[in-house]
Design a protein around this motif. Structure first.
Motif, PDB file in Angstrom:
ATOM      1  N   PRO A 152       0.832  -1.210   0.000  1.00  0.00           N
ATOM      2  CA  PRO A 152       0.000   0.000   0.000  1.00  0.00           C
ATOM      3  C   PRO A 152       0.865   1.257   0.000  1.00  0.00           C
ATOM      4  O   PRO A 152       1.963   1.268   0.554  1.00  0.00           O
ATOM      5  CB  PRO A 152      -0.798  -0.120   1.314  1.00  0.00           C
ATOM      6  N   ALA A 153       0.390   2.291  -0.621  1.00  0.00           N
ATOM      7  CA  ALA A 153       1.128   3.548  -0.695  1.00  0.00           C
ATOM      8  C   ALA A 153       1.507   4.036   0.694  1.00  0.00           C
ATOM      9  O   ALA A 153       0.672   4.060   1.604  1.00  0.00           O
ATOM     10  CB  ALA A 153       0.296   4.604  -1.421  1.00  0.00           C
ATOM     11  N   GLY A 154       2.751   4.397   0.855  1.00  0.00           N
ATOM     12  CA  GLY A 154       3.237   4.908   2.129  1.00  0.00           C
ATOM     13  C   GLY A 154       3.562   3.845   3.148  1.00  0.00           C
ATOM     14  O   GLY A 154       4.011   4.162   4.247  1.00  0.00           O
ATOM     15  N   GLN A 155       3.389   2.564   2.807  1.00  0.00           N
ATOM     16  CA  GLN A 155       3.637   1.488   3.764  1.00  0.00           C
ATOM     17  C   GLN A 155       4.703   0.511   3.281  1.00  0.00           C
ATOM     18  O   GLN A 155       4.861  -0.564   3.833  1.00  0.00           O
ATOM     19  CB  GLN A 155       2.337   0.720   4.046  1.00  0.00           C
ATOM     20  N   GLN A 156       5.430   0.889   2.236  1.00  0.00           N
ATOM     21  CA  GLN A 156       6.433  -0.029   1.721  1.00  0.00           C
ATOM     22  C   GLN A 156       7.585  -0.183   2.704  1.00  0.00           C
ATOM     23  O   GLN A 156       8.106   0.807   3.217  1.00  0.00           O
ATOM     24  CB  GLN A 156       6.994   0.480   0.384  1.00  0.00           C
ATOM     25  N   PRO A 157       7.994  -1.422   2.972  1.00  0.00           N
ATOM     26  CA  PRO A 157       9.199  -1.628   3.776  1.00  0.00           C
ATOM     27  C   PRO A 157      10.430  -1.333   2.926  1.00  0.00           C
ATOM     28  O   PRO A 157      10.348  -1.308   1.694  1.00  0.00           O
ATOM     29  CB  PRO A 157       9.132  -3.119   4.124  1.00  0.00           C
ATOM     30  N   PRO A 158      11.566  -1.080   3.557  1.00  0.00           N
ATOM     31  CA  PRO A 158      12.789  -0.938   2.766  1.00  0.00           C
ATOM     32  C   PRO A 158      13.018  -2.199   1.934  1.00  0.00           C
ATOM     33  O   PRO A 158      12.789  -3.306   2.398  1.00  0.00           O
ATOM     34  CB  PRO A 158      13.877  -0.767   3.830  1.00  0.00           C
ATOM     35  N   ALA A 159      13.463  -2.025   0.692  1.00  0.00           N
ATOM     36  CA  ALA A 159      13.655  -3.157  -0.207  1.00  0.00           C
ATOM     37  C   ALA A 159      14.980  -3.010  -0.947  1.00  0.00           C
ATOM     38  O   ALA A 159      15.378  -1.903  -1.320  1.00  0.00           O
ATOM     39  CB  ALA A 159      12.503  -3.254  -1.205  1.00  0.00           C
ATOM     40  N   MET A 160      15.658  -4.136  -1.148  1.00  0.00           N
ATOM     41  CA  MET A 160      16.933  -4.143  -1.859  1.00  0.00           C
ATOM     42  C   MET A 160      17.091  -5.462  -2.588  1.00  0.00           C
ATOM     43  O   MET A 160      16.668  -6.509  -2.106  1.00  0.00           O
ATOM     44  CB  MET A 160      18.106  -3.971  -0.885  1.00  0.00           C
ATOM     45  N   VAL A 161      17.694  -5.398  -3.778  1.00  0.00           N
ATOM     46  CA  VAL A 161      18.124  -6.600  -4.471  1.00  0.00           C
ATOM     47  C   VAL A 161      19.564  -6.388  -4.906  1.00  0.00           C
ATOM     48  O   VAL A 161      19.930  -5.347  -5.442  1.00  0.00           O
ATOM     49  CB  VAL A 161      17.216  -6.950  -5.672  1.00  0.00           C
ATOM     50  N   LEU A 162      20.416  -7.385  -4.628  1.00  0.00           N
ATOM     51  CA  LEU A 162      21.818  -7.369  -5.034  1.00  0.00           C
ATOM     52  C   LEU A 162      21.966  -8.169  -6.324  1.00  0.00           C
ATOM     53  O   LEU A 162      21.518  -9.321  -6.405  1.00  0.00           O
ATOM     54  CB  LEU A 162      22.694  -7.983  -3.942  1.00  0.00           C
ATOM     55  N   VAL A 163      22.585  -7.554  -7.333  1.00  0.00           N
ATOM     56  CA  VAL A 163      22.926  -8.258  -8.568  1.00  0.00           C
ATOM     57  C   VAL A 163      24.456  -8.309  -8.639  1.00  0.00           C
ATOM     58  O   VAL A 163      25.095  -7.340  -9.048  1.00  0.00           O
ATOM     59  CB  VAL A 163      22.355  -7.543  -9.806  1.00  0.00           C
TER      60      VAL A 163
END
Length: 348
Positions: free
Chosen positions: A148-159
């Motif tokens: 939901p907008a404004g509720q995204q957790p921090p996200a990361m992907v390593l390539v």
């Protein structure tokens, strides 16, 4: 993708055994990739492992010319050791009389230096890394869109891309780089929001800059030692005619330590804040560490922990590609550990 009740970070790596272990023989050693992965997995023990699917060069074609991609694909089909790589020949326009008729001739046409070599393993690694960069970007965008907008957790992907990419231009490679992985990821992410590419490798990301120079939806920033590649990376390079202000170069005097580096980092972070991006692509190199990269920059390994914390504090959905690092130094593993531990500390 569902976030936890604590809104914990959503972390993944886009890798496979081939991407994980592929390196340039005799130039970069496998520990540069394995050290990065070990540090990443230690900092984020619950990381999700994603396996990229072959895409027949589709991701590379989003930023590279068809004839160049076809050349790299041809390189995967040649028996190992068949090609005798040319020396001291760079196909400058003034030199060309006829079109090259052999793979060796096209090799001189498609690389701007003598050290980048299209062995079957390098070409296969380049295609795999490009595919992983595009698919990692789609995973990241999908993760953000699922919340939901404004509720995204921090996200990361390593390539953990090998060969690296930030010196590769649309029609030629060089500097050990074949496909512009950070630019591929940024172009994919720009379909759903504004993107910043932050390059902290010791050398200027001339390929990334050139590929994205006239795209107003992407801000490219490079903090680097002044010098290589000598023909790009200067402060007056600020974007193309359709994208003024979309490129920021922060060259530092040769031999600079973190005392000089820190203000450049703050300038970069302030520029990112003003741009208000949806995503961050981080071109991560460790060769600014004093022992590596011929000492052009002289950061301590511990300084990478500061870099990790300050960049993570942006709390942007982030895709990380790997650039310069020299695995035969123990400092590669030390710097990587400081960097990802600092990032994890900021995100917890």
């Amino acid at each position: 993708m569902k976030a936890t009740a604590k809104n914990e970070p959503v972390i993944a790596e886009m890798t496979s055994p081939y991407v994980e272990h592929q390196e340039f023989p005799d130039i970069v050693y496998p520990t540069s990739v394995t050290a990065t992965l070990a540090a990443f997995r230690s900092a984020f023990p619950n990381v999700t492992r994603l396996v990229p699917e072959p895409d027949d060069g589709a991701a590379a074609l989003t930023v590279h010319s068809g004839d160049y991609v076809d050349f790299v694909k041809e390189g995967t089909r040649r028996p190992d050791g068949l090609t005798k790589f040319p020396l001291n020949v760079i196909a400058l326009p003034e030199l060309r009389v006829s079109e090259p008729r052999t793979f060796e001739g096209r090799h001189a046409q498609y690389f701007f230096d003598e050290v980048t070599r299209a062995t079957p393993a390098v070409c296969e690694g380049a295609l795999q890394s490009a595919a992983a960069s595009g698919q990692g970007a789609r995973w990241l965008a999908g993760t953000v869109a699922a919340q939901p907008a404004g509720q995204q957790p921090p996200a990361m992907v390593l390539v953990p891309s090998r060969p690296p990419g930030h010196h590769a231009l649309s029609t030629v490679g060089g500097g050990l780089c074949v496909f512009a992985n950070a630019a591929i990821a940024a172009r994919e992410l720009s379909r759903s929001g504004r993107v910043v590419v932050l390059d902290i490798d010791q050398d200027h990301g001339n390929g990334t800059q050139t590929v994205l120079y006239d795209d107003p939806s992407i801000l490219t920033i490079s903090i680097h030692a002044e010098g290589w590649p000598h023909v790009a990376g200067f402060a007056e390079e600020t974007g193309g005619p359709n994208a003024p202000g979309s490129n920021l170069n922060l060259p530092l005097p040769t031999g600079s330590d973190f005392t000089a580096y820190a203000p450049a980092l703050e300038t970069a972070l302030e520029a990112i804040g003003r741009f208000e991006p949806t995503y961050l692509v981080l071109a991560l190199g460790y060769d600014a560490q004093w022992e590596q990269g011929f000492g052009a920059l002289r950061l301590q390994s511990e300084d990478f922990g500061v870099l990790g914390r300050r960049i993570a504090a942006l709390r942007l959905p982030t895709l990380v590609t790997t650039e310069g690092c020299y695995g035969y130094y123990e400092s590669t593993a030390v710097a990587a550990t400081h960097f990802f531990d600092g990032w994890a500390e900021q995100w917890r």
